[in-house]
Design an enzyme around this catalytic site. Sequence first.
Site, PDB file in Angstrom:
ATOM      1  N   ASP A   1      20.422 -20.965  44.334  1.00 30.74           N
ATOM      2  CA  ASP A   1      20.193 -19.589  44.748  1.00 30.74           C
ATOM      3  C   ASP A   1      21.044 -19.223  45.963  1.00 30.74           C
ATOM      4  OD1 ASP A   1      18.080 -20.160  42.962  1.00 30.74           O
ATOM      5  OD2 ASP A   1      16.882 -18.575  43.849  1.00 30.74           O
TER       6      ASP A   1
ATOM      7  N   CYS B   1      16.184 -27.531  44.470  1.00 32.65           N
ATOM      8  CA  CYS B   1      16.389 -26.088  44.601  1.00 32.65           C
ATOM      9  C   CYS B   1      15.359 -25.302  43.785  1.00 32.65           C
ATOM     10  CB  CYS B   1      17.806 -25.700  44.188  1.00 32.65           C
ATOM     11  SG  CYS B   1      18.270 -24.015  44.640  1.00 32.65           S
TER      12      CYS B   1
ATOM     13  N   SER C   1      14.561 -13.299  47.759  1.00 32.34           N
ATOM     14  CA  SER C   1      14.527 -14.685  48.185  1.00 32.34           C
ATOM     15  C   SER C   1      13.308 -14.916  49.060  1.00 32.34           C
ATOM     16  CB  SER C   1      15.799 -15.003  48.977  1.00 32.34           C
ATOM     17  OG  SER C   1      15.652 -16.201  49.706  1.00 32.34           O
TER      18      SER C   1
END
Length: 558
Positions: free
Chosen positions: A84, A125, A472
């Site tokens: 990301d 991740c 995010s």
Amino acid sequence: MTELKIRRSDAITKGPARAPARAMLRGAGLTDEDLTKPLIGVVNTWSTVTPCNLHLADLAEPVRAGVRAGGGAPIDFNTIVVSDGITMGADGMRASLISREAIADSIELAVRGHSLDGVIVLVGCDKTIPAAAMALARLDIPGVVFYGGTIMPGQRDGRDLSIQDVFEAVGAHAAGTIDDTELDAIERAACPGAGACGGQFTANTMAMALAFLGLAPVGAGDVPAVDPDKAAQAERCGRLVARQVREGTSARAYVTAKSLRNAATAVVASGGSTNAVLHLAAIAAEAGVPFSIDIFDELSRQTPVITDLKPGGKYLARDLYAAGGVRLFGSRLKEARMIEDAPTVSGETLFAEFSKAEETPGQKVVGAVDAPFKATGGLRILYGDVAPEGAVLKTAGYGDGAFEGRARVFECEEDAFAAVSKREIKEGDVVVIRYEGPKGGPGMREMLGVTAALAGQGLAGKVALLTDGRFSGASHGFVIGHIAPEAAVGGPIGLLEDGDVIRIDAQARRIDAEIDFDRRREGFAPRAQRKFGGAFDKYARLVSSASKGAVTIQPSDN
């Protein structure tokens, strides 16, 4: 429980007809003794593309040692990771959420294809963590998720840095408050080595959630990636998956309505990532457990934020570990009766694990429920004219009250970022970014580049941002994502125009616009679906609404 007498792997290891399969397994290095043991998949998301997963190849060996010590034979597989942080703000970010489905699918295919008895998944991740849980829930076989741990903070002039600081430095650079030299120095210092992004961003939020869910052993994920004790946790997890196989305890024994509520409580009480709303809904869908995103709103009304973690607070995941970790955090919720006891893959119940908590004297990261850092939880689920199926407001740093402003409408993230970079967004604006949803994106990109640039210009909390995309875990400000229905399927967000007055009321859980929606809908058609080919177009055809987890299986109504 007694050990299972019939194993899944018998289908490839037992009987004269399976001689060819055994021959190939012998060629891969399995011994006669190995072929009498449970075959346990060790699925690794290792890659050299991101520090989040960089070290997982090294951790696989103690995992394998633990599997062997527990009486199993480890069988290695690999799957992908899409970073990301690296893809953020670029076209490749479309691949991030789609990769969650691809990872879950590849685990399912490897395990079912080879009749394995159990599986441990090494994750780092963001999307690898929920994908591992989704695969275990879908397969419903014995399994464990092992999180590779947080990165250590970078250092600049005595200040701890995370990737959040780099994104915000981009905004500060655009605003002229830092120069090229300072931006370069922050960039070079922020990521000192292996480990996942350091705040209570999506990876650490989901690692915590999986511990509360019971699929990851409490404490194993807390240890930072480069800590000398991490290998011992890897070996422990290998032993645990072997025991799960011996006892025949499968993943759906842990993924229940009660444990999902516990996990959601952990998210809101830690000021965690809005992505957890998507991911817990997706895990529930795979397990066939009824789950509504409204649970986050219900919990946020009654659950305070009791950690002072970034992005809304001061500290990083390394600091939480040093303070007493998930055990300390969980013990606070346990004592306040905000969670229920449930089984975990460690063999001990959640409450038994939390009873082992050891608080570091003088720690400032974890507060008490009766003296919280914030009186209400970190998320709100909003409805209203703009979001009939719901939207997610993150309140851990900002956004407790109301916001009213005029819309600045953008058809994609790039256009919005360009406007922010030119300092065209002013205090009081409501930035609308649409056609970035699961289908319209496709892939529901995160808007960290935009939110961080706004924060870097001192506008966090002074403007609002609405999107049918997502954010995010490092995003903060008055930000609302997951707006459903999305613009690509005709959602009301597609009808907004520059200058429309938009009202957001966090207390009333409403997001509305002063327009005649019926009139605007006359003759309206969503923009034609963007075509990217391959997996992107397949995802766009199959994906469900964000309110249902943006999964490619069709979740049952609940």
